[in-house]
Design a protein around this motif. Structure first.
Motif, PDB file in Angstrom:
ATOM      1  N   ILE A 103      48.084  39.118  42.810  1.00  0.00           N
ATOM      2  CA  ILE A 103      46.945  39.389  41.930  1.00  0.00           C
ATOM      3  C   ILE A 103      45.621  39.223  42.671  1.00  0.00           C
ATOM      4  O   ILE A 103      44.576  39.618  42.168  1.00  0.00           O
ATOM      5  N   THR A 138      40.822  37.263  41.954  1.00  0.00           N
ATOM      6  CA  THR A 138      41.268  37.274  40.558  1.00  0.00           C
ATOM      7  C   THR A 138      41.592  35.861  40.101  1.00  0.00           C
ATOM      8  O   THR A 138      41.186  35.443  39.005  1.00  0.00           O
ATOM      9  N   THR A 185      46.038  40.159  35.784  1.00  0.00           N
ATOM     10  CA  THR A 185      46.949  39.010  35.709  1.00  0.00           C
ATOM     11  C   THR A 185      48.023  39.199  34.653  1.00  0.00           C
ATOM     12  O   THR A 185      49.210  38.957  34.909  1.00  0.00           O
TER      13      THR A 185
END
Length: 446
Positions: free
Chosen positions: A314, A318, A355
């Protein structure tokens, strides 16, 4: 003529997905040919497709042993695939255009912007030039150091090839090795030259080319962008925390750290903290790790490397945004502030979307594998996360996958390399701007 005009109308995400798919298909065809195997026999096409996907998506999961099954020409094909996959086919196409002195069109700049995960087209061609120069320079240095060390254990010609292969593999976070018998770098668990060289290649490849360019120009500008500060700070934090946790969990495990001296314990903990950031090589036997270490490694693999790098997951930015959102909520603040800069709401929404989609993908893949494969749940979760994060670490499940399992893991690697959001944009319908807004409503949260 009509087909080519339709292709020209495709969005940048769709072109990127199609480009990667085409490279994988060509790679699979080459790897399935007799010249690619050491025995001269054809590799089954599904296995060739899986291997080509793993190489192009710079993952490192394999269904056949790279060092013993493939011939030297086959291994060279793999090198080309993870060089193309790591830098991106648009980057390589730009290199050809620059060599031929062709003008980079606006549409090509848009594609490069999407491929490099940039927010603006400004300076994109200049960035590509730097990417190519940095990449080639770092890979050459890594190859020289590896070759020097390997020359003590094998003939010079073989050492040079091994050095080049592993330098390209590690810088691109591909995770492939050719030592045979799925050993990875376990033969050099206490070797400082191999360990330090490998770790530096993994880190530089995983930081992202924007950060590398920032660092190279730091002496002139005396400042770093917010992006670089976030990436460097979170990368350093994850490596430090990972080293400590792995050292504690595996300290008394005689099958991993327990048999090493103090220097070996520290270096191996450090290495195993770095490699889940999508590198895929290992100096310890992952099938011998304790379950707590395996689960912690899953978390590191899910976070992954940084935007604009050769890694997956991810991404560190993030994860930092999510941590910042939690801290801001706990403190009762409206804004996420990092290094005295406020993040826009669109950044927060994008981080949450990436996510949740990524988490959903890993969960669904693990659930499906649980029905198709006769393996422990923690092992299947590890393999699914490794595929999504384009890591390549394995606890011995991948070579034993069923046909369905191979297809599922191959798709997961593909989605992980391109990014679930890019894949969703490419496969989904074209969105139109809303002409109105609904009235605001309130729901109870928590």
């Amino acid at each position: 003529m009509k087909l080519s005009s339709n292709v020209l109308k495709w969005s940048p995400p769709r072109i990127l997905v199609s480009g990667f798919a085409l490279i994988i298909l060509l790679g699979a065809i080459l790897l399935s040919m007799p010249f690619a195997s050491a025995s001269g026999q054809q590799l089954p096409f599904l296995d060739a497709l899986f291997t080509a996907t793993s190489a192009t998506c710079v993952t490192g999961l394999v269904v056949v042993d790279t060092g013993t099954y493939f011939s030297v020409p086959g291994q060279i094909v793999l090198m080309c695939l993870f060089q193309l996959g790591g830098l991106g086919f648009m980057t390589m196409a730009t290199l050809i255009a620059l060599v031929l002195r062709k003008r980079i069109s606006l549409r090509e700049r848009l594609l490069l912007q999407e491929a490099m995960n940039q927010t603006s087209m400004e300076g994109i061609v200049r960035l590509i030039r730097r990417v190519l120069i940095y990449s080639i320079t770092i890979e050459l240095i890594g190859a020289a150091l590896f070759s020097f060390r390997f020359a003590f254990d094998m003939p010079l010609g073989k050492a040079l090839f091994f050095g080049a292969f592993h330098a390209v593999s590690l810088f691109n976070n591909a995770g492939f090795d050719i030592f045979g018998e799925y050993r990875s770098l376990t033969l050099y668990v206490s070797d400082p030259i191999v360990n330090v060289t490998a770790m530096l290649l993994i880190i530089t490849g995983g930081l992202g080319f924007i950060v590398m360019a920032d660092l190279m120009e730091y002496r002139k500008n005396r400042k770093l962008s917010l992006h670089s500060k976030v990436v460097l700070s979170m990368t350093g934090t994850l490596i430090a925390v990972g080293t400590i946790v792995i050292f504690i969990f595996e300290f008394s495990n005689t099958k991993t750290l327990g048999s090493l001296d103090w220097g070996g314990k520290i270096m191996s903990s450090f290495f195993q903290s770095i490699t889940p950031r999508t590198a895929g090589v290992n100096t310890l036997d992952y099938t011998a790790l304790r379950q707590a270490t395996v689960f912690f490694t899953i978390i590191l693999m899910f976070i992954g490397a940084s935007p604009g790098s050769t890694g997956g997951g991810i991404k560190t930015t993030t994860f930092t945004t999510l941590i910042g959102a939690v801290i801001a909520m706990i403190r009762g603040r409206d804004d996420i502030v990092l290094f005295r800069y406020r993040l826009g709401k669109d950044r927060i929404f994008k981080a949450l979307t990436i996510t949740l989609i990524s988490l959903a993908l890993v969960i669904v893949v693990t659930m499906v594998l649980s029905t198709t494969e006769d393996q422990a749940f923690i092992k299947l979760l590890f393999e699914a996360t490794s595929a999504f994060g384009t890591v390549g670490l394995s606890v011995g499940v991948t070579p034993e996958l069923s046909y369905v399992g191979k297809i599922i893991i191959a798709f997961t690697m593909f989605a992980g390399r391109l990014g679930p959001l890019t894949l969703a944009y490419a496969l989904g319908p074209r969105t139109e701007k809303e002409l109105y807004r609904h009235p605001e409503g309130k729901i109870t949260i928590g």
